[in-house]
Design a protein around this motif. Structure first.
Motif, PDB file in Angstrom:
ATOM      1  N   THR A 177       0.833  -1.201   0.000  1.00 59.86           N
ATOM      2  CA  THR A 177       0.000   0.000   0.000  1.00 59.86           C
ATOM      3  C   THR A 177       0.871   1.257   0.000  1.00 59.86           C
ATOM      4  OG1 THR A 177      -1.782  -1.146   1.142  1.00 59.86           O
ATOM      5  CG2 THR A 177      -1.797   1.252   1.258  1.00 59.86           C
ATOM      6  N   ALA A 178       1.925   1.251   0.819  1.00 59.92           N
ATOM      7  CA  ALA A 178       2.817   2.411   0.883  1.00 59.92           C
ATOM      8  C   ALA A 178       3.523   2.628  -0.459  1.00 59.92           C
ATOM      9  CB  ALA A 178       3.842   2.235   1.999  1.00 59.92           C
ATOM     10  N   ALA A 179       3.938   1.540  -1.105  1.00 64.25           N
ATOM     11  CA  ALA A 179       4.609   1.659  -2.408  1.00 64.25           C
ATOM     12  C   ALA A 179       3.645   2.200  -3.455  1.00 64.25           C
ATOM     13  CB  ALA A 179       5.169   0.305  -2.833  1.00 64.25           C
ATOM     14  N   ARG A 180       2.420   1.701  -3.469  1.00 61.17           N
ATOM     15  CA  ARG A 180       1.410   2.184  -4.424  1.00 61.17           C
ATOM     16  C   ARG A 180       1.104   3.657  -4.173  1.00 61.17           C
ATOM     17  NH1 ARG A 180      -2.803  -1.067  -3.280  1.00 61.17           N
ATOM     18  NH2 ARG A 180      -3.592   0.485  -1.830  1.00 61.17           N
ATOM     19  N   ASP A 181       0.985   4.034  -2.903  1.00 55.12           N
ATOM     20  CA  ASP A 181       0.721   5.430  -2.570  1.00 55.12           C
ATOM     21  C   ASP A 181       1.877   6.332  -3.007  1.00 55.12           C
ATOM     22  OD1 ASP A 181      -1.695   4.649  -1.504  1.00 55.12           O
ATOM     23  OD2 ASP A 181      -1.072   4.884   0.600  1.00 55.12           O
ATOM     24  N   ALA A 182       3.113   5.847  -2.858  1.00 58.66           N
ATOM     25  CA  ALA A 182       4.280   6.634  -3.272  1.00 58.66           C
ATOM     26  C   ALA A 182       4.283   6.850  -4.784  1.00 58.66           C
ATOM     27  CB  ALA A 182       5.569   5.948  -2.825  1.00 58.66           C
ATOM     28  N   VAL A 183       3.927   5.810  -5.530  1.00 60.44           N
ATOM     29  CA  VAL A 183       3.858   5.941  -6.990  1.00 60.44           C
ATOM     30  C   VAL A 183       2.773   6.942  -7.377  1.00 60.44           C
ATOM     31  CG1 VAL A 183       3.240   4.703  -9.116  1.00 60.44           C
ATOM     32  CG2 VAL A 183       4.824   3.677  -7.487  1.00 60.44           C
ATOM     33  N   MET A 184       1.620   6.839  -6.740  1.00 56.83           N
ATOM     34  CA  MET A 184       0.527   7.772  -7.032  1.00 56.83           C
ATOM     35  C   MET A 184       0.931   9.205  -6.674  1.00 56.83           C
ATOM     36  SD  MET A 184      -2.051   6.233  -8.384  1.00 56.83           S
ATOM     37  CE  MET A 184      -3.362   7.391  -8.125  1.00 56.83           C
ATOM     38  N   LYS A 185       1.556   9.382  -5.518  1.00 55.43           N
ATOM     39  CA  LYS A 185       1.961  10.710  -5.093  1.00 55.43           C
ATOM     40  C   LYS A 185       2.973  11.293  -6.082  1.00 55.43           C
ATOM     41  CE  LYS A 185       3.935  13.325  -1.305  1.00 55.43           C
ATOM     42  NZ  LYS A 185       4.577  13.323  -0.015  1.00 55.43           N
ATOM     43  N   ALA A 186       3.931  10.488  -6.521  1.00 47.63           N
ATOM     44  CA  ALA A 186       4.923  10.965  -7.484  1.00 47.63           C
ATOM     45  C   ALA A 186       4.249  11.366  -8.795  1.00 47.63           C
ATOM     46  CB  ALA A 186       5.978   9.891  -7.731  1.00 47.63           C
ATOM     47  N   GLY A 187       3.283  10.576  -9.240  1.00 48.18           N
ATOM     48  CA  GLY A 187       2.551  10.911 -10.467  1.00 48.18           C
ATOM     49  C   GLY A 187       1.769  12.196 -10.340  1.00 48.18           C
ATOM     50  N   ILE A 188       1.142  12.386  -9.195  1.00 48.43           N
ATOM     51  CA  ILE A 188       0.370  13.613  -8.961  1.00 48.43           C
ATOM     52  C   ILE A 188       1.304  14.817  -8.915  1.00 48.43           C
ATOM     53  CG2 ILE A 188      -1.005  14.850  -7.237  1.00 48.43           C
ATOM     54  CD1 ILE A 188      -2.280  12.053  -6.600  1.00 48.43           C
ATOM     55  N   GLU A 189       2.432  14.674  -8.214  1.00 51.16           N
ATOM     56  CA  GLU A 189       3.383  15.781  -8.135  1.00 51.16           C
ATOM     57  C   GLU A 189       3.940  16.117  -9.516  1.00 51.16           C
ATOM     58  OE1 GLU A 189       6.205  14.583  -5.183  1.00 51.16           O
ATOM     59  OE2 GLU A 189       4.836  15.022  -3.532  1.00 51.16           O
ATOM     60  N   GLU A 190       4.209  15.086 -10.316  1.00 59.36           N
ATOM     61  CA  GLU A 190       4.695  15.323 -11.682  1.00 59.36           C
ATOM     62  C   GLU A 190       3.647  16.065 -12.498  1.00 59.36           C
ATOM     63  OE1 GLU A 190       6.087  12.795 -15.636  1.00 59.36           O
ATOM     64  OE2 GLU A 190       5.875  11.773 -13.724  1.00 59.36           O
ATOM     65  N   ALA A 191       2.393  15.633 -12.376  1.00 56.00           N
ATOM     66  CA  ALA A 191       1.319  16.290 -13.126  1.00 56.00           C
ATOM     67  C   ALA A 191       1.151  17.739 -12.685  1.00 56.00           C
ATOM     68  CB  ALA A 191       0.015  15.519 -12.956  1.00 56.00           C
ATOM     69  N   LEU A 192       1.211  17.974 -11.385  1.00 55.53           N
ATOM     70  CA  LEU A 192       1.048  19.342 -10.885  1.00 55.53           C
ATOM     71  C   LEU A 192       2.213  20.239 -11.299  1.00 55.53           C
ATOM     72  CD1 LEU A 192      -0.356  18.643  -7.308  1.00 55.53           C
ATOM     73  CD2 LEU A 192      -1.596  19.546  -9.286  1.00 55.53           C
ATOM     74  N   GLY A 193       3.375  19.631 -11.470  1.00 56.20           N
ATOM     75  CA  GLY A 193       4.541  20.397 -11.871  1.00 56.20           C
ATOM     76  C   GLY A 193       4.704  20.536 -13.370  1.00 56.20           C
ATOM     77  N   ASP A 194       3.807  19.940 -14.145  1.00 60.39           N
ATOM     78  CA  ASP A 194       3.889  20.003 -15.603  1.00 60.39           C
ATOM     79  C   ASP A 194       3.668  21.451 -16.055  1.00 60.39           C
ATOM     80  OD1 ASP A 194       3.559  19.773 -18.368  1.00 60.39           O
ATOM     81  OD2 ASP A 194       2.475  17.882 -18.217  1.00 60.39           O
ATOM     82  N   PRO A 195       4.624  22.016 -16.803  1.00 58.84           N
ATOM     83  CA  PRO A 195       4.489  23.422 -17.198  1.00 58.84           C
ATOM     84  C   PRO A 195       3.507  23.663 -18.337  1.00 58.84           C
ATOM     85  CG  PRO A 195       6.493  22.503 -18.114  1.00 58.84           C
ATOM     86  CD  PRO A 195       5.884  21.440 -17.233  1.00 58.84           C
ATOM     87  N   ARG A 196       3.058  22.596 -18.983  1.00 58.81           N
ATOM     88  CA  ARG A 196       2.117  22.791 -20.093  1.00 58.81           C
ATOM     89  C   ARG A 196       0.791  23.334 -19.568  1.00 58.81           C
ATOM     90  NH1 ARG A 196       2.262  16.905 -22.577  1.00 58.81           N
ATOM     91  NH2 ARG A 196       2.188  16.517 -20.359  1.00 58.81           N
ATOM     92  N   PRO A 197       0.097  24.098 -20.388  1.00 59.84           N
ATOM     93  CA  PRO A 197      -1.190  24.639 -19.932  1.00 59.84           C
ATOM     94  C   PRO A 197      -2.221  23.520 -19.746  1.00 59.84           C
ATOM     95  CG  PRO A 197      -0.847  25.146 -22.250  1.00 59.84           C
ATOM     96  CD  PRO A 197       0.426  24.521 -21.750  1.00 59.84           C
ATOM     97  N   SER A 198      -3.120  23.728 -18.820  1.00 63.54           N
ATOM     98  CA  SER A 198      -4.190  22.755 -18.575  1.00 63.54           C
ATOM     99  C   SER A 198      -5.118  22.685 -19.778  1.00 63.54           C
ATOM    100  CB  SER A 198      -4.999  23.151 -17.346  1.00 63.54           C
ATOM    101  OG  SER A 198      -4.188  23.113 -16.196  1.00 63.54           O
ATOM    102  N   VAL A 199      -5.687  21.507 -19.996  1.00 60.00           N
ATOM    103  CA  VAL A 199      -6.647  21.316 -21.078  1.00 60.00           C
ATOM    104  C   VAL A 199      -8.027  21.272 -20.436  1.00 60.00           C
ATOM    105  CG1 VAL A 199      -7.387  19.778 -22.926  1.00 60.00           C
ATOM    106  CG2 VAL A 199      -4.947  20.004 -22.404  1.00 60.00           C
ATOM    107  N   PRO A 200      -8.955  22.074 -20.897  1.00 59.40           N
ATOM    108  CA  PRO A 200     -10.299  22.060 -20.315  1.00 59.40           C
ATOM    109  C   PRO A 200     -10.941  20.672 -20.440  1.00 59.40           C
ATOM    110  CG  PRO A 200     -10.016  23.968 -21.749  1.00 59.40           C
ATOM    111  CD  PRO A 200      -8.818  23.088 -21.957  1.00 59.40           C
TER     112      PRO A 200
END
Length: 93
Positions: A46-69
């Motif tokens: 569970t901790a490993a899965r949560d870490a992967v999800m958290k990393a993916g979310i952080e990567e997405a939030l840090g993506d400099p491309r503009p959001s798509v509606p």
């Protein structure tokens, strides 16, 4: 060692054979040890899965491309699905 909780009745079904095999191996002293090891493994998973999800979310939030509606995203997905339905990957019978 004093008990920190009351006994718990658990129905293992077909998993009982796995519990018995672990006990017969001699790696565990009793059923409680096997179950605690299983829960620790589940906690690690569970901790490993949560870490992967958290990393993916952080990567997405840090993506400099503009959001798509959202409507644009769903329109694109619908068009993609429509193309897949028109041209299935398999040959008709």
């Amino acid at each position: 060692m004093a008990r920190s909780s009351s006994p718990l009745l658990v129905e293992l079904g077909t998993q009982r054979a796995s519990l018995d095999a672990h006990l017969e191996s001699g790696d565990f002293a009793d059923a409680s040890d096997v179950l605690r090891a299983g829960l620790r493994a589940l906690d690690r998973e569970t901790a490993a899965r949560d870490a992967v999800m958290k990393a993916g979310i952080e990567e997405a939030l840090g993506d400099p491309r503009p959001s798509v509606p959202a409507p644009d995203v769903f329109d694109r997905l619908r068009r993609k699905q429509d193309r897949r339905v028109e041209r299935p990957d398999r040959d008709p019978d």
